[in-house]
Design an enzyme around this catalytic site. Structure first.
Site, short mmCIF file in Angstrom:
data_model
loop_
_atom_site.label_atom_id
_atom_site.label_comp_id
_atom_site.label_asym_id
_atom_site.label_seq_id
_atom_site.Cartn_x
_atom_site.Cartn_y
_atom_site.Cartn_z
N GLU A 127 -40.34 11.75 -13.40
CA GLU A 127 -39.89 10.53 -12.74
C GLU A 127 -41.09 9.77 -12.17
OE1 GLU A 127 -37.25 10.91 -9.36
OE2 GLU A 127 -36.90 8.76 -9.31
N GLY A 266 -42.35 14.93 -2.18
CA GLY A 266 -41.77 16.12 -1.57
C GLY A 266 -41.22 17.08 -2.61
N GLU A 269 -35.80 16.36 -8.51
CA GLU A 269 -34.47 16.88 -8.81
C GLU A 269 -34.19 17.16 -10.28
OE1 GLU A 269 -35.16 13.66 -7.78
OE2 GLU A 269 -33.90 12.21 -8.81
N GLU A 303 -32.40 17.38 -2.97
CA GLU A 303 -32.56 17.57 -4.42
C GLU A 303 -31.28 18.12 -5.03
OE1 GLU A 303 -35.03 15.98 -5.33
OE2 GLU A 303 -36.14 16.01 -3.43
N1 PHE Z 1 -36.85 11.66 -6.91
C1 PHE Z 1 -37.59 12.43 -5.95
C2 PHE Z 1 -36.67 12.55 -4.74
O1 PHE Z 1 -36.43 11.67 -4.00
C3 PHE Z 1 -38.85 11.85 -5.49
C4 PHE Z 1 -39.93 11.73 -6.49
C5 PHE Z 1 -40.21 10.52 -7.08
C6 PHE Z 1 -40.68 12.82 -6.83
C7 PHE Z 1 -41.21 10.40 -7.99
C8 PHE Z 1 -41.70 12.70 -7.74
C9 PHE Z 1 -41.97 11.47 -8.31
O2 PHE Z 1 -36.10 13.50 -4.49
ZN ZN Z 2 -34.37 11.61 -3.98
#
Ligand code: PHE
Ligand code: ZN
Length: 858
Positions: A127, A266, A269, A303
């Site tokens: 992501e 952090g 997911e 997550e």
């Molecule tokens: N989608 C993740 C979260 O909010 C955050 C995230 C974004 C981690 C981009 C890595 C890279 O839980």
């Molecule tokens: Zn998130």
């Protein structure tokens, strides 16, 4: 080096559906010492007009074929971002083979190496756009596919994980082995994950409300595996909570979480295979403070909740990021609130909102919760998208009430399961329960924090509350419109403190009057109106309270958040010079602490909060003088400490160290004890120094130890160097504790910029580990007095410049802390501007350049 070209902007209004669907993906990742070879097979079918374009970055293409035929170079176009197949058929099996270099990938996106030697592992972060750094793919969230993944690596890496269920494992020659995983649920590429490592595993089970027995696995390096129990319990609690509160059960037979030390955010997911920053999963009483341990639980929940809000229902495009993040943050905040006092949870969430999001919304990086354009999507994982996004969902949940909100979310899950959708779709589903939901759309489109003002008039038994709203006009956006603002309101009797009325007011216009009839006041009493209880909307409140009524609210407001808020308002009034009675604040603190010491020490501790220097800076749109603000703040704390000197020791002694327990009460006692320790030292209490050493030496957990350690450093106590050495030695092998060691030193106002620079020169200051980098730079950003000097900015920006090449995502995030540079007084402002302009000549990444462009446009 070449000058970067102006980065290209992408617009929400330009959205078009993907030309091809990808039904199935077969991925094969073979890891070797210097590189990895990735082969992929995509089953594609046309679904709209357009060319067959696959996105790819930093990939060495070896071969591409369509329906079994290898393509010649005349049959495709390849550039640094994409691979376009010319005249591709409507049904195409596209196979590619690429070479990638995870060993030298420092960006922490795509497939990369984390850790060294026997802790070396390879993990993915896809992501938002990392999948294209692994293979060529239509890497966008509205392309949902079924994935089968084969991983092959030397046997020294005994852990080979990917999404879904394990279907096969075996050997390849003598030295290598492989696993094959199949994920039956369709997912976007950003949820793909793979791990090649040598890890220990903690296992458990959970049986879902639907009767599915799920294997739960937490993976960490061997020295950390015993620090996974808190996370495991939190995972089980989260699974149960989502069943109980949203009717959502887990859908695979396996749920895996992997801890990695090098991670930008952090946690992530990925479907069935979350990857976590060690700081958000590892916890033990000896190594994690209560704050971090609580955060571990919150992130585990966050997550896990994404499995429904994000994974099964995902975003149509990245402009809709808040669709999954806002809702999921709201869900994790609600979960956390169920495991502690709701008021304290709200206080902490609002504190984060105010210090991070309000500042963002008031500065050069202001953007709507759903942005309309971006250059680099990674720059939009912001407090606005996450925190303000959560506040919008909270307003809706409060407006609808428990039952209707559940009806709305049930509709959302039923209607959109398995789809990639938009914010409009979300509101449309919720509107089935209550049409008023639809009026909230402007909250997603309009940047800037609304200012809510108002006051009260009364005559006999009739009380009129006036409310008005105003949002600043952010450049490049439409003129602001009035938003629906829910204002939770109560009326108390000034003499008796009796609660006379409670109501959720909904302001939908620029201004309005709300009438309460039949308010029965006591003889000579007047109505004390408490507005925005529980912080019912993300606004800046300028309500016309008298000082006396604020004092009253601190003592009799029944809603914990507004009780705290009344105290904060008084403190702010003192800090900005419109209230001079420090004794009255001290007096209140005495009464309230006596009252709460035994029953809610956590709330008691929070009542001592003084807004941070960064938060106070928010009050200035020009001529901000960090030195004066800090001096005023320090003076206040010192006055309070002295005014309470007769009580702080007694309270401290009433909270002796006890055997470690992880309960709200025990956590509250530990926090309050640390607050008191600090006040005692400030007031010059002669016995306090010995108590600090005693607390450190006899600590049963990290909250006690770090509280004492921080006090030793902040107050420059005699044995400081001894304790700095002792702490390091004790925890030399615990990276996260050493992070705290760096941070405690860097944060102290007695630590100079030179000292911070020296910390950053150390051997163990690892530029490839974001957690470590943040310990010092995050601290410098929290000390405006040092940051906004030539020397401070030089240190800070040289770090940004250095990271621009190796980890642009982190570089940009660090830079964003400087977004309100233009509010400084003239000389400092000029200095800041020239530093930022110089930086612009030296950086390359879209991430940093986009922010710099925005920051320099004032
Ligand atoms: N989608 C993740 C979260 O909010 C955050 C995230 C974004 C981690 C981009 C890595 C890279 O839980
Ligand atoms: Zn998130």
């Amino acid at each position: 080096m070449s000058q970067a070209t102006t980065p290209q902007k992408i617009y929400l209004k330009d959205y078009t559906p993907p030309a091809y669907a990808v039904k199935k993906v077969d991925l094969d990742i073979c890891l070797y010492e210097q590189q990895a070879i990735v082969s992929s097979r995509l089953e594609m079918t046309r679904q709209a007009a357009g060319e067959l374009v696959l996105l790819g970055r930093d990939l060495q293409l070896q071969q591409v074929s369509v329906n079994g035929e290898v393509l010649s170079s005349a049959q495709f176009r390849l550039d640094s971002e994409s691979l376009t197949l010319i005249d591709a058929p409507d049904r195409a099996i596209v196979e590619t083979k690429v070479i990638i270099k995870p060993q030298t990938n420092t960006t922490l996106e795509g497939l990369y190496q984390s850790g060294l030697d026997d802790e070396m592992m390879f993990v993915t972060q896809c992501e938002p756009e990392g999948f294209r750094k692994i293979t060529f793919f239509p890497d966008r969230p509205d392309v949902l596919s079924e994935y089968t993944t084969r991983l092959e690596a030397p046997k020294t890496f005994k852990t080979l994980l990917a999404n879904g269920n394990l279907v096969e494992a075996g050997e390849v020659g003598d030295d290598r082995h492989y696993t094959i995983w199949h994920d039956p649920t369709k997912k976007p590429s950003y949820l793909f994950a793979a791990v090649i490592a040598n890890l220990q595993v903690l296992q458990d089970h959970y049986t879902t409300s639907e009767g599915r027995k799920v294997l739960l696995e937490l993976y960490a390096v061997s020295q950390d595996i015993d620090k996974c129990h808190v996370a495991m319990q939190a995972l089980k609690d989260s699974m149960k909570w989502d069943e109980d509160n949203y009717g959502r059960a887990y859908d695979l037979d396996r749920y895996m979480i992997v801890a990695t030390s090098q991670f930008n955010m952090g946690a992530m997911e990925n479907k069935g295979l979350n990857i976590f920053n060690t700081s958000c999963v590892l916890s033990s009483p000896e190594t994690a403070t209560d704050e971090r341990s609580f955060n571990v639980k919150a992130v585990i929940a966050h997550e896990y909740f994404h499995n429904w809000t994000g994974n099964r229902i995902t975003c149509r495009d990245w402009f809709q990021l808040c669709l999954k993040e806002g809702f999921t943050v709201f869900r994790d905040q609600s979960f956390s609130g169920d495991f502690r006092s709701k008021a304290v949870q709200r206080i902490e969430d609002v504190a984060i909102l105010r210090s991070a999001q309000f500042a963002e919304d008031a500065g050069t990086l202001a953007h709507p919760v759903r942005p309309e354009s971006f250059v680099e999507i990674n720059n939009f994982y912001t407090a606005t998208v996450y925190e303000k996004g959560a506040e919008i969902v909270r307003m809706l949940a409060n407006l609808l009430g428990k039952e209707k909100f559940r009806q709305g979310t049930d509709e959302y899950f039923a209607r959109y399961d398995g789809q990639a959708v938009t914010v409009e779709d979300f509101l449309s589903a919720l509107s089935v329960a209550d049409e008023r939901v639809l009026a909230f759309m402007p909250w997603y489109r309009q940047p800037g924090t609304p200012v809510l003002s108002g006051g009260v008039q009364y005559e006999q038994d009739k009380v009129v509350v006036r409310l008005a709203q105003k949002t600043r006009h952010v450049p490049n956006y439409d003129a602001p419109v009035a938003l629906p603002i829910p204002v939770d309101t109560a009326i108390f009797d000034s003499n008796t403190g009796q609660l006379l009325a409670e109501k959720m007011l909904l302001l939908t216009t620029d201004s309005a009057e709300f009438v309460f009839d039949g308010i029965q006041l006591s003889e000579g009493g007047h109505p004390v109106v408490s507005v925005l209880r529980n912080f019912s909307a993300p606004v800046r409140l300028e309500f016309d309270y008298s000082d006396e009524d604020l004092v009253r609210l601190v003592s009799f407001e029944t809603e914990g958040f507004n009780r705290w808020q009344a105290m904060q308002t008084l403190v702010n009034r003192w800090l900005f010079g419109s209230f001079d009675n420090v004794d009255s604040i001290a007096g209140l603190l005495k009464t309230v602490t006596d009252e709460l010491l035994d029953c809610d020490p956590m709330l008691a501790a929070r009542l001592f909060d003084v807004p941070s220097q960064k938060e106070l800076a928010m009050a200035y749109d020009s001529d901000y003088d960090p030195v004066a603000v800090k001096a005023r703040r320090d003076e206040f704390i010192k006055l309070i400490a002295c005014a309470l000197a007769d009580k702080t020791t007694t309270w401290y002694q009433a909270l002796p160290i006890q055997a470690y327990e992880d309960t709200p009460l025990a956590r509250g006692r530990r926090l309050l004890r640390n607050v008191l320790l600090d006040l005692r030292l400030l007031a010059g209490d002669a016995a306090a120094e010995q108590d600090v050493y005693y607390q450190y030496d006899n600590a049963t957990c990290m909250s006690e130890r770090l509280g004492a350690f921080t006090a030793i450093i902040n107050h420059d106590l005699g044995k400081k160097s001894l304790y700095i050495a002792n702490f390091y030695e004790k925890f030399a092998n615990e990276d996260l504790v050493i992070d705290a060691w760096f941070n405690a030193q860097a944060l102290s106002s007695r630590t100079s910029i030179d000292d911070i620079a020296a910390l950053m020169q150390r051997q163990d200051y690892d530029w490839n580990t974001p957690n470590r980098v943040r310990t010092t730079l995050g601290a410098l950003a929290a000390k405006p007095v040092q940051l906004w000097t030539q020397q401070g900015m030089a240190l800070y920006l040289s770090a940004v410049e250095r990271l621009d090449g190796s980890n642009p995502l982190l570089a940009a995030r660090l830079l964003s802390a400087l977004a309100r540079w233009y509010t400084l007084g003239d000389d400092t402002k000029a200095m800041a501007q020239s530093n930022l302009e110089q930086l612009k000549q030296k950086v390359q990444s879209k991430n940093v350049l986009e922010f710099l462009d925005n920051m320099l446009t004032v």
